[in-house]
Each structure stands twice: as C-alpha cells, then as structure tokens.
Motif scaffolding. Structure first.
Motif, PDB file in Angstrom:
ATOM      1  N   PHE A  91       0.791  -1.228   0.000  1.00  0.00           N
ATOM      2  CA  PHE A  91       0.000   0.000   0.000  1.00  0.00           C
ATOM      3  C   PHE A  91       0.826   1.282   0.000  1.00  0.00           C
ATOM      4  N   GLY A  92       2.163   1.164  -0.027  1.00  0.00           N
ATOM      5  CA  GLY A  92       2.948   2.383  -0.055  1.00  0.00           C
ATOM      6  C   GLY A  92       4.435   2.123   0.087  1.00  0.00           C
ATOM      7  N   LEU A  93       5.196   3.214   0.204  1.00  0.00           N
ATOM      8  CA  LEU A  93       6.647   3.151   0.298  1.00  0.00           C
ATOM      9  C   LEU A  93       7.129   3.822   1.582  1.00  0.00           C
ATOM     10  N   ILE A  94       8.232   3.316   2.112  1.00  0.00           N
ATOM     11  CA  ILE A  94       8.980   3.988   3.163  1.00  0.00           C
ATOM     12  C   ILE A  94      10.279   4.484   2.540  1.00  0.00           C
ATOM     13  N   LYS A  95      10.586   5.765   2.701  1.00  0.00           N
ATOM     14  CA  LYS A  95      11.801   6.363   2.141  1.00  0.00           C
ATOM     15  C   LYS A  95      12.731   6.770   3.278  1.00  0.00           C
ATOM     16  N   TYR A  96      13.951   6.229   3.237  1.00  0.00           N
ATOM     17  CA  TYR A  96      14.959   6.569   4.243  1.00  0.00           C
ATOM     18  C   TYR A  96      15.999   7.485   3.612  1.00  0.00           C
ATOM     19  N   ASP A  97      16.181   8.637   4.202  1.00  0.00           N
ATOM     20  CA  ASP A  97      17.147   9.625   3.710  1.00  0.00           C
ATOM     21  C   ASP A  97      18.484   9.379   4.406  1.00  0.00           C
ATOM     22  N   THR A  98      19.489   8.925   3.641  1.00  0.00           N
ATOM     23  CA  THR A  98      20.796   8.588   4.217  1.00  0.00           C
ATOM     24  C   THR A  98      21.565   9.818   4.662  1.00  0.00           C
ATOM     25  N   SER A  99      21.157  11.004   4.200  1.00  0.00           N
ATOM     26  CA  SER A  99      21.898  12.221   4.566  1.00  0.00           C
ATOM     27  C   SER A  99      21.584  12.694   5.977  1.00  0.00           C
ATOM     28  N   ASP A 100      20.356  12.447   6.444  1.00  0.00           N
ATOM     29  CA  ASP A 100      20.000  12.919   7.790  1.00  0.00           C
ATOM     30  C   ASP A 100      19.326  11.853   8.651  1.00  0.00           C
ATOM     31  N   GLY A 101      19.154  10.638   8.115  1.00  0.00           N
ATOM     32  CA  GLY A 101      18.582   9.549   8.894  1.00  0.00           C
ATOM     33  C   GLY A 101      17.084   9.625   9.094  1.00  0.00           C
ATOM     34  N   SER A 102      16.391  10.436   8.316  1.00  0.00           N
ATOM     35  CA  SER A 102      14.948  10.596   8.484  1.00  0.00           C
ATOM     36  C   SER A 102      14.166   9.607   7.616  1.00  0.00           C
ATOM     37  N   PHE A 103      12.937   9.324   8.058  1.00  0.00           N
ATOM     38  CA  PHE A 103      12.028   8.455   7.319  1.00  0.00           C
ATOM     39  C   PHE A 103      10.804   9.247   6.879  1.00  0.00           C
ATOM     40  N   SER A 104      10.242   8.858   5.737  1.00  0.00           N
ATOM     41  CA  SER A 104       8.975   9.433   5.301  1.00  0.00           C
ATOM     42  C   SER A 104       8.160   8.369   4.576  1.00  0.00           C
ATOM     43  N   LYS A 105       6.848   8.572   4.549  1.00  0.00           N
ATOM     44  CA  LYS A 105       5.950   7.625   3.896  1.00  0.00           C
ATOM     45  C   LYS A 105       5.412   8.219   2.601  1.00  0.00           C
ATOM     46  N   LEU A 106       5.329   7.377   1.582  1.00  0.00           N
ATOM     47  CA  LEU A 106       4.697   7.769   0.323  1.00  0.00           C
ATOM     48  C   LEU A 106       3.526   6.822   0.085  1.00  0.00           C
ATOM     49  N   THR A 107       2.333   7.373   0.000  1.00  0.00           N
ATOM     50  CA  THR A 107       1.127   6.580  -0.231  1.00  0.00           C
ATOM     51  C   THR A 107       0.242   7.290  -1.251  1.00  0.00           C
ATOM     52  N   LYS A 108      -0.883   6.677  -1.549  1.00  0.00           N
ATOM     53  CA  LYS A 108      -1.824   7.316  -2.466  1.00  0.00           C
ATOM     54  C   LYS A 108      -2.386   8.599  -1.868  1.00  0.00           C
ATOM     55  N   VAL A 109      -2.380   8.692  -0.576  1.00  0.00           N
ATOM     56  CA  VAL A 109      -2.917   9.872   0.089  1.00  0.00           C
ATOM     57  C   VAL A 109      -2.060  11.104  -0.178  1.00  0.00           C
ATOM     58  N   ASN A 110      -0.704  10.926  -0.203  1.00  0.00           N
ATOM     59  CA  ASN A 110       0.149  12.111  -0.294  1.00  0.00           C
ATOM     60  C   ASN A 110       0.998  12.226  -1.557  1.00  0.00           C
ATOM     61  N   SER A 111       1.091  11.163  -2.365  1.00  0.00           N
ATOM     62  CA  SER A 111       1.956  11.308  -3.540  1.00  0.00           C
ATOM     63  C   SER A 111       1.747  10.235  -4.613  1.00  0.00           C
ATOM     64  N   LEU A 112       1.634   8.987  -4.243  1.00  0.00           N
ATOM     65  CA  LEU A 112       1.512   7.918  -5.231  1.00  0.00           C
ATOM     66  C   LEU A 112       0.151   7.954  -5.908  1.00  0.00           C
ATOM     67  N   SER A 113       0.070   7.330  -7.090  1.00  0.00           N
ATOM     68  CA  SER A 113      -1.173   7.376  -7.861  1.00  0.00           C
ATOM     69  C   SER A 113      -2.100   6.215  -7.576  1.00  0.00           C
ATOM     70  N   ASP A 114      -1.606   5.199  -6.831  1.00  0.00           N
ATOM     71  CA  ASP A 114      -2.405   3.979  -6.725  1.00  0.00           C
ATOM     72  C   ASP A 114      -2.018   3.207  -5.465  1.00  0.00           C
ATOM     73  N   VAL A 115      -2.674   2.057  -5.289  1.00  0.00           N
ATOM     74  CA  VAL A 115      -2.337   1.102  -4.235  1.00  0.00           C
ATOM     75  C   VAL A 115      -2.025  -0.235  -4.900  1.00  0.00           C
ATOM     76  N   ALA A 116      -1.707  -1.236  -4.099  1.00  0.00           N
ATOM     77  CA  ALA A 116      -1.366  -2.575  -4.598  1.00  0.00           C
ATOM     78  C   ALA A 116      -0.064  -2.550  -5.407  1.00  0.00           C
ATOM     79  N   ILE A 117       1.020  -2.113  -4.756  1.00  0.00           N
ATOM     80  CA  ILE A 117       2.344  -2.107  -5.378  1.00  0.00           C
ATOM     81  C   ILE A 117       2.810  -3.545  -5.573  1.00  0.00           C
TER      82      ILE A 117
END
Length: 221
Positions: free
Chosen positions: A12-38
């Motif tokens: 249902f989405g992606l977890i993105k880890y930023d190696t420059s600062d160690g932060s995590f963020s979520k990408l889903t249909k709610v905030n950026s992706l176009s669909d579900v069922a990756i």
C-alpha cells in the motif's frame, strides 16, 4: 536503492529513508503515489525510482515529483496487466508483466516497445527479466526466452531463443558469477532452483513452497 534514499515497499505504499539525515517518510496514495497494490519497484541508480502496480499502473519518482503513466492500465483489451518485476538498463526500464516485456523510456517517460512472447493471441505472462551482455532474458509461463537487444526482429516472437530448453513455467532468473540462476515453477508452489553455466545445468535444490530469491554476492531465498 537511490543515490541518497533507500526505499522499502509494501502493498500500500513506500517507506523512504534519507541517508543524509537519517529521516524516514511515507509515500502513499494519500500524499503522492497514484495507486495502491504495489507489485514491483526498481531504481535506475540515478534519480528515477519506478513503481509498478498489480493493475499495470506505473509511477516514476524523481526527486520530490511523481510522474504517473497509465499506458498499460488503459489497454482495455487486456484483462491481466500486473507488473511482476522491473529491470533497468541504459536509460530504459524493462517491465515483466502479464502482457509480456514492456520497455519504458525513462528520459522520454513513454512506452517505447512491447515484446509479446507468444505466437498466438493468448497472453504469455513474463515473471522476471534479466540483461547480461546486451542479451535480454525473460522468464515466462512457457520457458525462458532470450534475444539480443540489438536484434532488429526482437518484436517478432519467433526470433527469440528458448534458453531453458523446455517450456515449463519459470518465475525468476538472475545472473550470478557468469552463470544464470533460475526458478522453475511458480511462486507459492514447488520450485526447483537451477544453475545454468556454459551449457551445464545443475539443480541446486527444490523448495516445496517457493517465495522468491535474490542474487548479489550470494543467493538469498
């Protein structure tokens, strides 16, 4: 893996880890992706991350932007359009799909070619692709086929070679130390893991319930 980011995918989405600062963020249909069922994800090693979905939908993530491509989804004549795996090579993404091998030009963001690996109107799903020395390999429901990417007749199925020697179902193929490791059978069923090495064929083992494997410096099942 992206140059700066590491991505993890769920259905249902992606977890993105930023190696420059160690932060995590979520990408889903709610905030950026176009669909579900990756169903597949890959990076071209630079700025592009390609996300494939069970319905054939495609997202290309570049920086903070998401470019959606619905070319495969819009093929209304086809019922099954799942994207199983994605392999990138020299500016293109090669998508293993229910339709065949779909070639996505990442610079132009368009479908440039589709290779249907069947002599009939029946669809022959492609479960995995691999590219070694400019040879494209496709693991399908009727064997593993290969063709040189420079073959002018690559769109013609009869110009492809039957690499596997039989027409069993194969769900995975990956290069390993000059050889090819393949899975004969379908996922979630009995599969044999086989090594092809300069004409020699060796069955490594058989799994009664095969999920998947990945090859880096060693084989992980």
């Amino acid at each position: 893996m992206h140059k700066q980011y590491i991505y993890g995918a769920s259905k249902f989405g992606l977890i993105k880890y930023d190696t420059s600062d160690g932060s995590f963020s979520k990408l889903t249909k709610v905030n950026s992706l176009s669909d579900v069922a990756i169903s597949a994800i890959a990076s071209d090693g630079s700025e592009n991350v390609i996300v494939g979905y069970e319905n054939g939908n495609i997202d290309i993530i570049n920086g903070g932007n998401v470019h959606n491509m619905r070319d495969v989804v819009m093929l209304t004549s086809k019922s099954n359009k799942r994207i199983y795996k994605i392999q990138t090579f020299e500016g293109n993404a090669y998508l293993a799909t229910d339709l065949g091998v779909v070639v996505l030009n990442l610079r132009k963001r368009e479908i440039s070619e589709t290779y249907y690996l069947s002599n009939s109107s029946a669809e022959n799903p492609v479960y995995q692709v691999a590219i070694v020395d400019n040879i494209l390999y496709a693991a399908t429901s009727t064997g593993i086929y290969s063709s040189n990417l420079e073959n002018p007749q690559i769109k013609v199925f009869s110009s492809w070679n039957l690499f596997s020697g039989d027409q069993s179902s194969y769900c995975n193929i990956q290069p390993f130390n000059g050889s090819m490791i393949v899975a004969r059978g379908l996922k979630n069923s009995t599969c044999s893991i086989i090594r092809y090495n300069n004409g020699d064929v060796l069955t490594l083992f058989t799994s009664p319930y095969f999920a998947d494997f990945n090859v880096e410096n060693y084989l992980v099942v």
